[in-house]
Enzyme design. Structure first.
Site, PDB file in Angstrom:
ATOM      1  N   CYS A   1      -0.035   3.835   2.694  1.00  0.00           N
ATOM      2  CA  CYS A   1       0.406   3.358   4.011  1.00  0.00           C
ATOM      3  C   CYS A   1       1.861   3.743   4.249  1.00  0.00           C
ATOM      4  O   CYS A   1       2.229   4.188   5.332  1.00  0.00           O
ATOM      5  CB  CYS A   1       0.243   1.845   4.128  1.00  0.00           C
ATOM      6  SG  CYS A   1      -1.454   1.262   3.932  1.00  0.00           S
TER       7      CYS A   1
ATOM      8  N   CYS B   1       0.829  -1.207   0.000  1.00  0.00           N
ATOM      9  CA  CYS B   1       0.000   0.000   0.000  1.00  0.00           C
ATOM     10  C   CYS B   1       0.866   1.262   0.000  1.00  0.00           C
ATOM     11  O   CYS B   1       1.534   1.566   0.987  1.00  0.00           O
ATOM     12  CB  CYS B   1      -0.916  -0.034   1.221  1.00  0.00           C
ATOM     13  SG  CYS B   1      -1.798   1.500   1.542  1.00  0.00           S
TER      14      CYS B   1
END
Length: 179
Positions: free
Chosen positions: A99, A96
């Site tokens: 993230c 991600c």
């Protein structure tokens, strides 16, 4: 017109290394090679070929510093639900991008708020039961827990700047009376 043979010394083939965590080693050697034609011809605009002689697949991870603790499903009840202070849970994944983008801000705020709350992260892929139970549909997802319950209006999905995250946390902590 006569054909002319040009004989030039060829430069050595460079050896490049790419650092990444892998299942068999921490660096994966790549061999970079140019064909004789590519080296001698300036009119050819081709890219060099790279061959990876390792069977290891590099895996990039979001690393935790001193402020954020990574937990799993078996630790969730004790660390989050039975905690005697608020716990900010960050659901993330290695693949991600957002993230990874907010990871430094999370580390910084975990250290800044260490006297007021605990910050943990949970890997999305390794903890499917928690993902399903807490209906995590986007990453990263932040949820604040207090007294074993999700604090209403605390859920936040997607990347967020450190300033906005700080404002969000301050408002949440004020709403649950943690000073």
């Amino acid at each position: 017109m006569e054909a002319v043979t040009l004989s030039l010394p060829l430069p050595p083939v460079p050896l490049c290394t790419v650092s990444a965590s892998a299942s068999t080693s921490s660096s994966v050697p790549l061999i970079h090679s140019w064909s004789a034609r590519q080296r001698l011809s300036s009119s050819h605009r081709t890219r060099p070929s790279f061959r990876n002689y390792s069977s290891a697949v590099p895996q990039f991870t979001v690393t935790c510093g001193a402020g954020v603790t990574e937990i799993n499903e078996s630790q969730f009840k004790e660390t989050v639900l039975k905690a005697n202070r608020p716990v900010l849970v960050e659901f993330v994944a290695n693949w991600c991008g957002p993230c990874r983008l907010i990871s430094p801000a999370m580390e910084s705020l975990a250290q800044e708020y260490e006297d007021r709350l605990t910050v943990v992260k949970i890997d999305h892929d390794a903890n499917p039961r928690l993902i399903e139970e807490y209906k995590v549909y986007g990453l990263p997802t932040l949820i604040l827990f207090k007294n074993g319950q999700e604090v209403p209006e605390s859920r936040r999905e997607g990347a967020i700047t450190k300033v906005k995250l700080k404002e969000h946390l301050d408002a949440l902590l004020e709403s649950i009376s943690v000073s």
